[in-house]
Design a protein around this motif. Structure first.
Motif, short mmCIF file in Angstrom:
data_model
loop_
_atom_site.label_atom_id
_atom_site.label_comp_id
_atom_site.label_asym_id
_atom_site.label_seq_id
_atom_site.Cartn_x
_atom_site.Cartn_y
_atom_site.Cartn_z
N GLY A 238 9.88 14.73 9.23
CA GLY A 238 9.22 14.64 8.08
C GLY A 238 10.05 14.67 6.52
O GLY A 238 9.47 15.09 5.65
N GLU B 190 5.58 16.70 -9.62
CA GLU B 190 5.15 17.01 -8.45
C GLU B 190 3.94 16.30 -8.23
O GLU B 190 3.56 15.66 -7.25
N VAL B 310 19.42 15.49 3.86
CA VAL B 310 18.96 16.08 5.09
C VAL B 310 19.01 17.54 5.13
O VAL B 310 18.10 18.00 5.41
N GLU B 322 12.71 27.12 -2.86
CA GLU B 322 12.16 25.47 -2.98
C GLU B 322 12.17 24.98 -1.46
O GLU B 322 11.35 24.26 -1.15
N PHE B 325 9.57 24.05 0.96
CA PHE B 325 8.29 23.34 0.66
C PHE B 325 8.86 21.75 0.20
O PHE B 325 8.05 21.05 0.01
N ARG B 327 9.33 18.11 0.77
CA ARG B 327 8.96 17.36 1.64
C ARG B 327 10.15 16.66 2.46
O ARG B 327 10.92 16.10 1.89
N LEU C 118 0.31 21.56 -8.09
CA LEU C 118 1.76 21.17 -8.54
C LEU C 118 2.76 22.06 -7.50
O LEU C 118 3.04 23.01 -7.97
N LEU C 120 5.58 22.62 -6.47
CA LEU C 120 6.79 23.41 -6.80
C LEU C 120 7.01 24.03 -7.99
O LEU C 120 7.92 24.54 -8.96
N TYR C 175 4.94 30.00 -5.55
CA TYR C 175 4.75 28.49 -5.63
C TYR C 175 3.48 28.20 -5.44
O TYR C 175 2.87 28.64 -4.16
#
Lengths: 440, 327, 307
Positions: A238, B190, B310, B322, B325, B327, C118, C120, C175
């Motif tokens: 992903g 974002e 990666v 972070e 989260f 992606r 949003l 982050l 977050y």
């Protein structure tokens, strides 16, 4: 690519003019080469003088010629100098490797040319760090063909170039369409094809047709390997599209220097690359290689079009390009389609690499990277993700680059194409064949 | 035998070298673009080239004083950012990537071509523009320092100058990123539509970010040419990619990341090159030539970029929170 | 207007229209008036609205089968998309050629079908971003905190107050990416309130929301009305529409096909046609196609409502 298309009739009387060979250390330290640092990325923090030099002496009828422009290019390095009042010149280069040395015929006196059109020679260092480069000057006229014929010649060259760009661009576009990846490592798939061709045709002395076949199959195999070994696992993880794009940049860098590691920095020719231009169509002179190259491109492009429009898997490919989740929901095996697209893209890029090696001419480790931006420009011009847009975009880029050399200096010809890219994005951001996307 | 002391001391010198400062500054600019705003600028090499040529041409061709040459460089980069931004900042992110990479190449080709040789020096570039800066040097002539960090007055001057600019730029970036302005910028990264729906002029903010980060790149380009000549071949696309490697190493949305990333990058690269060169010389790798050993580091940089993206996308200084989260 | 203390039995606002209820009918006090708004994609007409008025101070639902053009109409009204032709105004000011951010500054705030929290940014930063007219958002002033420190404190206090109303105050330092789907919907709505909007447009506020949060979301929407705001929302959930909407506008194939009071409009044959029509157009073999399934579900709900 030939930057000036000129026809050379007989050159009466041969004045074998000796150039170079004056390689005394004194001269060299006197005319120090530019303390330029061409190391990519500027690895060394201190500027240093080069250890390796090309040098020569330009004379005509035993008279030294002053102010003749000589340039050196290769290994991503370019430099230029002019002969001094004794007709002597020296250029320093960063690496002990092969370079192209060019004498700019426009800077020769009227009525003098380089014999046999050898105004560009490949030069490589021997055991020493100095290499003399000779140009043989003769009497002759550079026949300038009339304007209309010039345009025609450029158009044919441009078509040839555009068609080979299209081979690479369609693969890039299909990969973008099905996976969303802007694949910077596409350049290395192009180079890989040419390197394999070089290995099998020159090193292993296979027949040309077989070497081409093997090279294209291996390039397709590279596409498959990259998908199976790298991109598919990353998709499964992903990883987002922008990180993927940066991964492809890292891959491009790693592969490119791996090629240089094994193949060195020199430019080598494929068999038949120096065939004379003996087919004349009006003012246009072509070699068999040019004709075969264009014919191959057209046949392969038609085959790709048939594949995309008529075969089941081709239709599935377009469906995935259009809307992957919808395609998946309607029972298409998206992973299989993407695998096929990578194999196809790899094979097409490999073939493009071989044709590009004949067009330039020469095989080198960064040849793919040299046209990567043009391929991206073609894909963007046509509309990101549309295969036929990539074809149209490629032809436009190819034609524009060649025809623009009528007005632009040849070392600026890519500037025009890239400017057109920016202008098109300004007025028609979706590309020529792209559709306006709906938001939300 | 391998001269380890030489290898280590060469590597240590990179810690404070002007090149490291220049890359740190360019990477900080890219952090504003990519890390904070989410703009894919692949033309940072172009901004650096504008700094180098803007400064050198102003000095050599027009005889401008140092401050005016710096302003010309910055001015050129602002114009460049506007030209890039106006057509692309309304479009999808990848268009900016393609346009910036193309525009940087256009600049390099224009600086390389023989057509403008009188001004740009074409492929062999420019030199002899350092007089003005050297004249401003308050350090009396002589050699100062200890161990590997022993330099003459000019070398110290450009190091002090370079790192002062880096520190000021870092403080400036830190202060704007903790302000409401920084909040809008991070919001745009974002989801720009969400920020637009809250009444912010996203286009203008993106343009401000592009100009600011580009100006940092331009200043970096000026520091870059202080210890060397201006050569167009230095401003290839790979320069931008190297700066991305530094940014990813340090952490894209951090202030310290680009700076420490640049130090680590150059120290490691210098150490690796030094070691490989000596090791090949000593016959440790009989299958490899000196030239090949020199190419290995680029292969390494490429692989490092891939692995970082990666496995540690937030970089060394990035927030661990972070990571889950991203992606 | 309503002043409801018990949100589970909302007080409906009535008497919104002038004359007969029907497509494009006049409202007593319209906040939005759209005329001849048309948007095509290629050959496909996504939106073709002859005339529509949105009543002020009420909750209006925009319903219709998938592909009816509801979201596109939302995008057109809020400046996120540009129509081929037409004019529309908000509070008497024309919105043609007004960019999205200016529309938002006029007091028309929207949310999105796919939530745009949003990720982050912290929940609190998400909220603060919603406030209007921040002087610290200017690049030159942002460097000097004394220009914006005081305003920032005020904004923070307001954000915390709204967050506690939305029961997100415990999460303010997290977050936004760590929130559940329903919490993000809540956050998006709460963020919209930071700018004191006059009209809130919600695109499918219930989609993907955990049933446990549904009631809370409904209450918040009703609360918007009680605070004097106008609400326009797109929704598929017919129970919700019936429950809280004061007025319903039905779209099909880009056009407004019916309008009226929620109970009456469900009886309108045009509405049933719209949903059936959408179903008939699709291949009957595709019953497991999620879109078709949704149409059938919506239709069943309509029929349930009738009984």
């Amino acid at each position: 690519m030939e930057s000036t298309q000129s026809v050379r009739p007989h050159s009466r009387g041969r004045w074998l003019i000796l150039l170079g060979l004056l390689v005394s250390a004194l001269t060299l330290s006197g005319i120090a080469a530019s303390p330029a640092m061409a190391d990519e990325g500027g690895t060394d923090s201190q500027a240093e003088e080069f250890e390796y030099f090309f040098s020569g002496n330009v004379k005509y009828n035993d008279e030294p010629l002053e102010g003749v422009s000589i340039s050196v290019s290769g290994n991503g390095y370019e430099a230029e100098t002019e002969t001094d009042e004794n007709g002597q010149w020296t250029i320093g280069v960063p690496e002990k490797d092969a370079y192209e040395v060019t004498l700019d015929e426009d800077t020769l006196p009227e009525g003098v040319i380089v014999e046999d059109g050898q105004s560009t020679v490949d030069a490589e260092f021997g055991l020493t760090s100095r290499k003399a480069v000779n140009f043989f000057l003769g009497e002759g006229q550079r026949v300038t063909t009339d304007y209309g014929a010039q345009v025609l010649i450029r158009v044919v060259n441009g078509l040839n170039f555009g068609l080979l760009l299209a081979l690479a661009a369609i693969g890039l576009s299909l990969i973008f369409g099905t996976t969303g990846l802007s694949n910077f490592a596409h350049a290395e798939m192009i180079t890989f094809g040419a390197l394999m061709m070089l290995t099998f045709s020159t090193t292993l002395a296979f027949p040309v047709w077989l070497a081409i076949l093997i090279a294209v199959v291996l390039a397709a195999g590279l596409g498959w390997t990259l998908d199976a070994g790298l991109w598919k696992p990353l998709r499964k993880r992903g990883v987002g599209l922008i990180p993927l794009m940066i991964v492809s940049i890292g891959l491009s860098l790693a592969l490119r220097y791996t090629f240089q590691f094994f193949y060195g920095g020199s430019t080598r020719q494929l068999p038949g690359a120096t065939l004379p231009r003996e087919i004349s169509l009006g003012p246009i002179l072509l070699s068999w290689i040019d004709v075969a190259s264009m014919a191959t491109s057209v046949v392969v492009l038609l085959a790709v079009a048939y594949f995309l429009l008529r075969t089941r898997i081709g239709k599935a490919t377009r469906a995935v390009s259009d809307n992957a989740p919808l395609a998946a929901a309607s029972g298409i095996d998206v992973d299989r389609v993407i695998r096929i697209v990578w194999v196809l893209g790899g094979g097409l890029a490999g073939l493009a690499g071989i044709l590009w090696a004949y067009f330039r001419p020469g095989v080198s480790w960064d040849m793919g990277f040299q046209i990567l931006l043009l391929v991206f420009a073609a894909v963007t011009l046509g509309g990101l993700g549309t295969a036929f847009g990539a074809l149209v975009g490629s032809l436009i880029v190819g034609l524009f680059i060649e025809v623009s050399t009528l007005w632009l200096p040849s070392d600026m010809k890519y500037v025009g194409a890239l400017l057109v890219l920016i202008l098109v994005l300004l007025f028609r951001p979706q590309g020529i064949l792209g559709r306006r996307e709906r938001i939300g | 035998m391998i001269d380890w002391i030489q290898i280590f001391s060469n590597a240590a010198q990179e810690l404070i070298s002007p090149t490291t400062a220049a890359y740190a500054l360019a990477a900080l600019g890219l952090a504003i673009h990519f890390g904070y705003t989410g703009l894919l600028n692949f033309g940072q090499a172009g901004f650096m080239a504008l700094g180098a040529y803007g400064f050198a041409i102003s000095t050599l061709t027009f005889g401008f004083p140092v401050w005016a040459s710096v302003l010309v460089g910055i001015g050129a980069s602002i114009v460049f950012a506007l030209i890039l931004g106006i057509p692309t900042l309304r479009l999808r992110a990848d268009y900016l990537a393609i346009v910036t990479i193309a525009a940087a190449e256009i600049l390099r080709l224009i600086f390389t071509t023989n057509t403008f040789d009188d001004v740009t020096g074409s492929a062999s570039g420019l030199q002899g523009y350092k007089g003005g800066l050297a004249a401003l040097n308050p350090i009396p002539p002589g050699t100062y320092g200890f161990g590997p960090f022993t330099y003459n007055a000019y070398d110290w001057w450009i190091r002090i100058l370079g790192w002062t600019v880096v520190i000021l730029a870092a403080l400036f970036t830190w202060s704007i990123m903790r302000s409401p302005w920084g909040r809008v910028i991070k919001g745009i990264r974002e989801d720009e539509d969400a920020v637009r729906a809250l009444g912010k002029n996203v286009y203008s903010y993106k343009m401000q970010s592009l100009i600011l980060g580009g100006a940092f790149g331009t200043l970096g380009g000026m520091i870059f040419i202080m210890p060397r000549a201006v050569v167009p071949a230095n401003y290839q696309t790979s320069l931008t990619f190297f700066i991305y490697a530094i940014l990813l190493l340090g952490g894209a949305a951090t202030i310290l990341g680009p700076i420490v990333g640049s130090m680590i990058f150059w120290v490691l690269l210098s150490f690796f090159s030094g070691f490989m060169a000596r090791a090949v010389e000593a016959g440790w790798f009989p299958f490899m030539t000196q030239v090949q050993a020199g190419q290995l580091r680029f292969i390494l940089v490429g692989i490092a970029i891939m692995l970082l993206v990666v496995f540690r996308p937030q970089g060394i200084f990035g927030n661990k929170k972070e990571l889950s989260f991203v992606r | 207007m309503s002043d409801n203390a018990t949100p589970t039995t909302p007080v409906k606002t009535t008497g919104l229209h002038v004359g007969d209820a029907g497509p494009g009918c006049k409202k007593v006090d319209p906040i939005i008036i759209a005329d001849g708004v048309k948007r095509t994609f290629g050959g496909l007409t996504a939106v073709d609205v002859a005339h529509v008025e949105i009543p002020r101070g009420a909750i209006t639902a925009l319903i219709g089968p998938n592909g009816a053009g509801k979201t596109t109409f939302f995008n057109l009204l809020t400046g996120f998309d540009k129509p081929d032709e037409g004019k529309w105004e908000f509070d008497g000011r024309s919105l043609a050629h007004v960019p999205a951010y200016r529309v938002a500054r006029m007091g028309l705030i929207r949310t999105f079908q796919l939530t745009k929290a949003l990720g982050l940014l912290t929940v609190l930063d998400n909220m603060k971003l919603g406030a209007k007219g921040q002087s610290g958002e200017n690049l030159f002033r942002s460097v000097f905190p004394f220009f914006w420190r005081k305003q920032e404190d005020d904004i923070e206090a307001k954000a915390k107050e709204i967050l506690s109303r939305f029961k997100l105050d415990a999460k303010q330092e997290d977050y936004a990416a760590s929130l559940s789907g329903g919490q993000r919907k809540l956050l998006e709505m709460a963020r919209a309130l930071m700018s004191d909007p006059t009209l809130v447009m919600l695109d499918e506020p219930m989609a993907g929301v955990n049933p446990a949060l549904t009631q809370s979301l409904l209450d918040h929407i009703l609360d918007l009305k009680s605070q004097g705001m106008t609400v326009l929302f797109v929704e598929h959930d017919m129970h919700m529409v019936r429950h809280i909407a004061d007025w319903v506008i039905v779209m099909a194939e880009g056009k407004i096909v019916a309008e009226g009071d929620p109970h009456e409009v469900m009886r309108d044959p045009a509405v049933i046609d719209a949903y059936l029509g959408a179903h008939h157009d699709t291949d009957l073999g595709d019953d497991d196609d999620p879109e078709t399934a949704e149409h059938i579900h919506a239709l069943k709900e309509l029929i349930d409502d009738e009984q």
